[in-house]
Design a protein around this motif. Structure first.
Motif, PDB file in Angstrom:
ATOM      1  N   SER A  43      35.544  19.543  52.504  1.00 57.67           N
ATOM      2  CA  SER A  43      36.059  20.539  51.556  1.00 57.67           C
ATOM      3  C   SER A  43      34.950  21.224  50.775  1.00 57.67           C
ATOM      4  N   HIS A  44      33.828  20.519  50.541  1.00 54.30           N
ATOM      5  CA  HIS A  44      32.744  21.045  49.725  1.00 54.30           C
ATOM      6  C   HIS A  44      31.422  20.927  50.482  1.00 54.30           C
ATOM      7  N   TRP A  45      30.741  22.042  50.586  1.00 57.40           N
ATOM      8  CA  TRP A  45      29.456  22.038  51.291  1.00 57.40           C
ATOM      9  C   TRP A  45      28.421  22.784  50.470  1.00 57.40           C
ATOM     10  N   THR A  46      27.509  22.028  49.866  1.00 62.22           N
ATOM     11  CA  THR A  46      26.368  22.604  49.166  1.00 62.22           C
ATOM     12  C   THR A  46      25.213  22.683  50.156  1.00 62.22           C
ATOM     13  N   CYS A  47      24.650  23.870  50.297  1.00 62.87           N
ATOM     14  CA  CYS A  47      23.653  24.071  51.349  1.00 62.87           C
ATOM     15  C   CYS A  47      22.658  25.144  50.915  1.00 62.87           C
ATOM     16  N   ILE A  48      21.889  25.652  51.864  1.00 64.10           N
ATOM     17  CA  ILE A  48      20.987  26.765  51.616  1.00 64.10           C
ATOM     18  C   ILE A  48      21.327  27.866  52.612  1.00 64.10           C
ATOM     19  N   PRO A  49      21.032  29.122  52.282  1.00 65.91           N
ATOM     20  CA  PRO A  49      21.415  30.235  53.155  1.00 65.91           C
ATOM     21  C   PRO A  49      20.938  30.117  54.589  1.00 65.91           C
ATOM     22  N   THR A  50      19.755  29.536  54.821  1.00 61.90           N
ATOM     23  CA  THR A  50      19.257  29.432  56.192  1.00 61.90           C
ATOM     24  C   THR A  50      20.172  28.578  57.062  1.00 61.90           C
ATOM     25  N   MET A  51      20.839  27.601  56.466  1.00 61.35           N
ATOM     26  CA  MET A  51      21.787  26.789  57.238  1.00 61.35           C
ATOM     27  C   MET A  51      22.980  27.626  57.683  1.00 61.35           C
ATOM     28  N   ILE A  52      23.479  28.475  56.796  1.00 67.10           N
ATOM     29  CA  ILE A  52      24.608  29.343  57.143  1.00 67.10           C
ATOM     30  C   ILE A  52      24.198  30.325  58.241  1.00 67.10           C
ATOM     31  N   ILE A  53      23.019  30.902  58.096  1.00 67.24           N
ATOM     32  CA  ILE A  53      22.506  31.845  59.100  1.00 67.24           C
ATOM     33  C   ILE A  53      22.452  31.170  60.465  1.00 67.24           C
ATOM     34  N   ALA A  75      25.057  31.595  63.987  1.00 66.48           N
ATOM     35  CA  ALA A  75      24.441  32.040  65.238  1.00 66.48           C
ATOM     36  C   ALA A  75      24.716  31.093  66.400  1.00 66.48           C
ATOM     37  N   SER A  76      25.449  30.001  66.144  1.00 67.97           N
ATOM     38  CA  SER A  76      25.715  29.016  67.193  1.00 67.97           C
ATOM     39  C   SER A  76      26.676  29.571  68.245  1.00 67.97           C
ATOM     40  N   PRO A  77      26.355  29.395  69.529  1.00 71.27           N
ATOM     41  CA  PRO A  77      27.296  29.802  70.587  1.00 71.27           C
ATOM     42  C   PRO A  77      28.592  28.990  70.555  1.00 71.27           C
ATOM     43  N   GLN A  78      28.570  27.832  69.877  1.00 71.96           N
ATOM     44  CA  GLN A  78      29.750  26.963  69.814  1.00 71.96           C
ATOM     45  C   GLN A  78      30.603  27.236  68.579  1.00 71.96           C
ATOM     46  N   LEU A  79      30.305  28.275  67.814  1.00 69.28           N
ATOM     47  CA  LEU A  79      30.952  28.499  66.521  1.00 69.28           C
ATOM     48  C   LEU A  79      32.476  28.518  66.622  1.00 69.28           C
ATOM     49  N   ALA A  80      33.005  29.141  67.655  1.00 64.23           N
ATOM     50  CA  ALA A  80      34.464  29.288  67.783  1.00 64.23           C
ATOM     51  C   ALA A  80      35.177  27.947  67.952  1.00 64.23           C
ATOM     52  N   GLN A  81      34.441  26.909  68.335  1.00 63.65           N
ATOM     53  CA  GLN A  81      35.066  25.598  68.557  1.00 63.65           C
ATOM     54  C   GLN A  81      35.306  24.818  67.269  1.00 63.65           C
ATOM     55  N   TYR A  82      34.707  25.268  66.166  1.00 63.60           N
ATOM     56  CA  TYR A  82      34.762  24.490  64.930  1.00 63.60           C
ATOM     57  C   TYR A  82      35.884  24.967  64.012  1.00 63.60           C
ATOM     58  N   ASP A  83      36.431  24.023  63.264  1.00 61.33           N
ATOM     59  CA  ASP A  83      37.530  24.299  62.332  1.00 61.33           C
ATOM     60  C   ASP A  83      37.001  24.201  60.905  1.00 61.33           C
ATOM     61  N   PHE A  84      36.903  25.346  60.246  1.00 60.63           N
ATOM     62  CA  PHE A  84      36.389  25.387  58.877  1.00 60.63           C
ATOM     63  C   PHE A  84      37.502  25.592  57.850  1.00 60.63           C
ATOM     64  N   SER A  85      38.726  25.386  58.272  1.00 60.31           N
ATOM     65  CA  SER A  85      39.862  25.668  57.387  1.00 60.31           C
ATOM     66  C   SER A  85      39.929  24.739  56.179  1.00 60.31           C
ATOM     67  N   SER A  86      39.269  23.584  56.260  1.00 55.99           N
ATOM     68  CA  SER A  86      39.306  22.640  55.141  1.00 55.99           C
ATOM     69  C   SER A  86      38.364  23.034  54.005  1.00 55.99           C
TER      70      SER A  86
END
Length: 568
Positions: A305-315, A319-330
């Protein structure tokens, strides 16, 4: 600024107070209370391993008793040198329960760097993992004075991972060899080395808990414009305030599930992720290092539910080819600091997932957060508004007069999370503070201005520092190392723009006449063997001479301005 001024801002979270009193208890009490409330709830998740709050409290108590048996007393400093893992969490709370002080150290440090942390903190005990133990032992053995380690406690990652049948199938293939290896214990020239499992199975007597709000809890080290890294004296109250206030700011509840991929040796991960999660009674999903697809899988699997990170991680993740497989709805919160979030990435994050990146700002000296964007009204590339209990102002760098809204000056902050001072450095402590209206303000060294509705923006730095993917690199420290290279006559370290890291490290070098064949890669490889990889230069430029002023001082700012102009 007054509480009334904060509450009058339209963007101030209406449900939150403008200030709050830190608890009188120690950091250990956060774990103790959560363990009483939720004994069977998962506190830590590490691949297929689950550690409940009751199990965590028990492990912490046993390790605290062992530390006391090894001679650790109230106020003593204990090094923790680890990548993110459950043992790191156990070690931090055990040291607090033993009434001692945690010295969190970057696990990327080499022996030459580690020596300073051991001797300056006057630590006699360190806790580490098998893959790093040799480096820690070598550092201690290289100390010629009496300020060396007497005890080294070593854990293997496999101590807490793997099922009962010995399977490690949940560990990503690329990390399996690293995380399942059993490293032989090193020898410690003037001390003893202990197995982690033996320490946790010992039946030692637990000391009385005497640590309270005003005692030191953490001694994280930060470098500066000159000299070696300095220890920042943070009390239980300083850390507890920001852990508690961060949890409230992010709508933290016992049902929060936080992804711990920011390094937990770093102040933001340590306070705003680890301590905030334990305070709330939430679940901490631990990643030992960054990998975009592992992050995507863990968010989906655990319902983060909570993700503290840095912008480079989001970037990287987007860019992952597998992005569509992940569920970020939580995910209900995603944010952090370290560098500004690019507009295009933030827009994609919102358009694709409905998530607004929430930026914040803080220092090691302030137990992380001092400015934070309201979660319901964040601005991009903005430090945020003064955090709970924080009085933030902008002052003239020459006269110290307070600047009007919209005028640039140095950002200064006051609040209960601000550190007591630098360890054994009264001179540096005095320079770090200024008194305004009878209150002690920390000089951040960052230039900026306050805009409308209380938002603060950064414009430049007074301090000479490079921010590479959220890692702070101090040129003076790197230059001191590079001057030891037999082929370097002069060197000046500056920052260069980097599309991914934001900034990266560049060294402008004058070669000695005897080493005209010295190459860029030679220097980069040499530096990586001496210091943490993130500090090593990524770019080396050879010049015939460095620009100097009349007194012979290198004019680093001229080189920096030329580099900035080149990248425009």
């Amino acid at each position: 600024m007054t509480r009334q001024e904060k509450r009058s801002w339209k963007v101030w979270p209406a449900r939150l107070p403008a200030a709050m009193e830190p608890p009188t208890v120690s950091l250990w009490d956060s774990l103790s209370v959560s363990a009483k409330r939720y004994p069977n709830k998962t506190a830590l998740a590490f691949f297929d391993s689950r550690i409940t709050y009751a199990e965590l409290e028990n492990a912490v108590a046993r390790l605290a008793a062992r530390l006391a048996a090894l001679g650790v007393q109230s106020g003593d400093r204990v090094l923790v040198v680890m990548q993110n893992c459950p043992q790191l969490v156990i070690a931090h709370y055990a040291i607090a329960r033993a009434n001692a002080v945690v010295v969190p150290v970057n696990p990327m440090n080499r022996a030459a760097e580690l020596r300073h942390y051991i001797s300056d903190a006057q630590a006699t005990v360190a806790i580490t993992t098998g893959d790093l133990a040799g480096e820690v032992a070598a550092a201690s053995d290289g100390i010629e004075t009496a300020d060396h380690l007497h005890h080294l406690i070593v854990s293997q990652f496999a101590d807490v991972i793997g099922s009962s049948n010995g399977s490690f199938s949940a560990i990503p293939a690329q990390w399996r060899d690293w995380l399942t290896a059993h490293h032989p214990l090193p020898s410690l020239g003037r001390g003893a080395v202990h197995h982690w499992q033996d320490a946790l199975q010992a039946q030692d007597v637990l000391p009385d808990l005497v640590a309270c709000r005003d005692d030191l809890a953490l001694l994280p080290y930060t470098s500066g414009t000159t000299g070696l890294p300095k220890g920042c004296m943070l009390t239980h109250a300083s850390v507890m305030h920001n852990a508690m206030a961060t949890s409230f700011w992010l709508d933290g509840t016992p049902e929060m599930v936080s992804l711990a991929v920011l390094p937990l040796f770093h102040i933001t991960g340590l306070v705003c992720v680890m301590h905030a999660s334990i305070f709330a009674g939430g679940t901490l999903v631990i990643m030992p290092r960054w990998d975009r697809d592992v992050a995507g899988q863990l968010i989906s699997q655990h319902g983060v539910s909570h993700w503290t990170c840095i912008p480079t991680m989001i970037i990287d993740l987007l860019a992952s080819p597998q992005l569509a497989q992940y569920d970020f709805s939580s995910l209900v919160y995603i944010g952090g600091g370290g560098s500004a979030m690019p507009q295009a990435i933030a827009e994609r994050l919102f358009d694709q997932f409905g998530l607004r990146f929430v930026e914040g700002y803080g220092l090691t000296e302030s137990a992380a957060v001092t400015l934070f964007n309201p979660c319901d009204a964040p601005k991009l590339q903005c430090l945020g508004i003064p955090f709970i209990s924080v009085d933030a102002r902008v002052i003239d760098i020459d006269t110290n007069a307070e600047m009007a809204v919209g005028e640039q000056g140095e950002i200064v902050v006051h609040g209960p999370q601000v550190f007591r001072g630098y360890w054994r450095r009264a001179d540096a402590t005095e320079q770090a503070f200024i008194t305004i209206d009878g209150k002690r303000f920390l000089r951040t060294g960052d230039l900026g201005y306050q805009g409308e509705a209380g938002y603060f923006f950064i414009t430049d730095r007074l301090k000479r520092m490079i921010n590479a993917s959220g890692y702070k690199v101090w040129p003076a420290e790197l230059e001191a190392v590079m001057f030891r290279h037999p082929g370097i006559q002069e060197v000046c370290v500056i920052s260069a723009n980097d599309a991914y890291r934001g900034e990266t490290v560049k060294a402008v070098v004058v070669r000695k006449p005897s080493h005209t064949g010295l190459t860029e890669q030679d220097i980069i490889d040499w530096c990586r063997a001496q210091i943490s990889a993130y500090k090593a230069p990524r770019i080396v430029q050879f010049v015939d001479a460095l620009p100097k002023n009349a007194s012979g001082k290198v004019m680093w700012r001229r080189l920096q301005e030329a580099e900035s102009a080149r990248s425009q």
